[in-house]
Write a protein that holds these residues in place. Sequence first.
Motif, short mmCIF file in Angstrom:
data_model
loop_
_atom_site.label_atom_id
_atom_site.label_comp_id
_atom_site.label_asym_id
_atom_site.label_seq_id
_atom_site.Cartn_x
_atom_site.Cartn_y
_atom_site.Cartn_z
N ALA A 319 35.16 29.96 38.18
CA ALA A 319 35.82 28.87 37.47
C ALA A 319 35.97 29.18 35.99
N GLU A 320 34.95 29.75 35.38
CA GLU A 320 35.02 30.08 33.95
C GLU A 320 36.11 31.11 33.66
N GLU A 321 36.22 32.11 34.53
CA GLU A 321 37.22 33.15 34.29
C GLU A 321 38.63 32.61 34.53
N ILE A 322 38.80 31.77 35.54
CA ILE A 322 40.11 31.17 35.78
C ILE A 322 40.50 30.29 34.60
N ARG A 323 39.57 29.51 34.10
CA ARG A 323 39.86 28.67 32.93
C ARG A 323 40.26 29.53 31.74
N ARG A 324 39.55 30.63 31.56
CA ARG A 324 39.85 31.53 30.44
C ARG A 324 41.29 32.02 30.53
N VAL A 325 41.71 32.47 31.70
CA VAL A 325 43.07 32.99 31.86
C VAL A 325 44.11 31.89 31.66
N LEU A 326 43.91 30.74 32.30
CA LEU A 326 44.93 29.70 32.27
C LEU A 326 45.08 29.03 30.91
N LEU A 327 43.97 28.85 30.19
CA LEU A 327 44.03 28.09 28.95
C LEU A 327 44.12 28.94 27.70
N THR A 328 43.73 30.22 27.78
CA THR A 328 43.79 31.08 26.59
C THR A 328 44.76 32.23 26.74
N GLY A 329 45.13 32.56 27.99
CA GLY A 329 46.02 33.70 28.22
C GLY A 329 45.31 35.03 28.18
N ARG A 330 44.00 35.02 27.95
CA ARG A 330 43.25 36.28 27.89
C ARG A 330 42.81 36.68 29.30
N PRO A 331 42.64 37.97 29.56
CA PRO A 331 42.23 38.44 30.89
C PRO A 331 40.77 38.11 31.16
N PRO A 332 40.33 38.20 32.41
CA PRO A 332 38.92 37.94 32.74
C PRO A 332 38.00 38.89 31.98
N LEU A 333 36.83 38.38 31.64
CA LEU A 333 35.83 39.20 30.95
C LEU A 333 35.12 40.12 31.91
N PHE A 334 34.87 39.66 33.15
CA PHE A 334 34.05 40.39 34.09
C PHE A 334 34.79 40.56 35.42
N GLY A 335 34.57 41.71 36.08
CA GLY A 335 35.05 41.93 37.41
C GLY A 335 36.55 42.13 37.52
N ARG A 336 37.21 42.39 36.40
CA ARG A 336 38.68 42.56 36.43
C ARG A 336 39.05 43.81 37.19
#
Length: 338
Positions: A319-336
Motif C-alpha cells: 500500500a505504501e509503495e502504491i501510494r508513493r507512485v500514484l500521489l508523487t509520481g516517484r517509482p517504488p523504493l523497494f522491490g522494483r
Amino acid sequence: MPVVLYTDPAWVIGPDGAVDCDRADVEREVYGTDIQMRFGPYRDGAFDVSGDAFLGALRGADAVAIYRAQITQEVVDLLKPGCRVVARQGVGTDNLNAGLLERHGILGFHVPDYCVDEVSSHTVAMLLALERKLIAQDGLVKEGRWSIHAGGVPRRTGDLSVGIVGFGRIGRATSRKLQPLYRRVLAYDPYVHDDLMRGYGVQGRPSLAELFFDADAVVLHAPLDDSTRHMINDMSLRPLRRGALLVNTARGGLVQPEAVLERLRDGRLGGYGSDVFTPENPCDHPVNKEILTSPHTVVTAHRAFLSDASERSQRLRVAEEIRRVLLTGRPPLFGRLA
C-alpha cells in the motif's frame, strides 16, 4: 480519485468465507481519502483470476495489486494507458511478467524480503518433520498403534550434509538455521559467488549434479523462470543419494511431479516436503494427488510465508509503495523490477 484494484487478496476473506471489506484496515490507513480501493470478483469461495469478470474489473484501475493472478498481454491491453503500477503481494516475479510491463511503461514491484524468517523456518520445520518421521508417528499413535520403530528409524542429522538450491535472502537465512543441525551445509546458485557462500559458513557446489551427489537432503529456494522450470526432473535427480530428502518451499514449477513420484516409489527419495504445487492445489493434478498418498510426504497449502507479522508487513508495504507512485509520481523504493 485514483483507483487501486486488489485482484485476489486472500487476507480480505473472513471466517465465513465471504469478502469482508472491513478487513482492509491496513490499506485504508495508508490510502485515507486520497485513493479508492476495490476488489476483484469473488464467487464460489474463490477469486476469479481469469475470464470476463476478472478482465472487466481491471478497467479504470490506476494501480493493481495481484496475488496469484497472472499479468498477460490481454491484461496489459486493458490496463493501458491509465494504469501506472502493478504490485505483487508476495515474493517472486514469475506472474508479474516484468518484460511485458516494462515494454508498456508500467512500473512493477514485489516484496522480496517480508517473510524471510517465516519461509526459512517453515523449510527447516518440513525437513525435520521428514527426518524425524513425525507425520508417520503422529498418525500411528493417534490410531492407537504405539510403536517406537514404526514409520522408520530417523537418521542422525549431525552426520549428514544438506544442500540449498538458490542462495538468495531466504537461502542464506535457511543456511544459518540448518548449520546447528547438520554436519555440512552446501549450496548451489549460479548467480552467487563461492566467496559469499563461504562468508555464511556454507560450501558452494558448481553444479546441481554435484550438490545432489554430496547431499543427504536438499531444500529449494530458487526463483522460477525459464531456466529453472522443472529443474528437478528425472535426469537431475539421478545423482541424488539413495534415501535423500527433498523440500520445496519456493515454486511448484521448479519440480516435475512425475519424477518426484517415481523417485518416491523406487526409494531414491526417502521423503518429499512441499509447500507449493502447480497447479496451486495438488488435488487438481493427478500426479501431485498421488504424491500426497505417499507415507513419506509432508505438505502444506502454500503458507510458508504466513505469520501475523509478515502478512501485515506485506500489505503495509504494498500500500505504501502504491501510494508513493500514484500521489508523487516517484517509482517504488523497494522491490522494483529491473
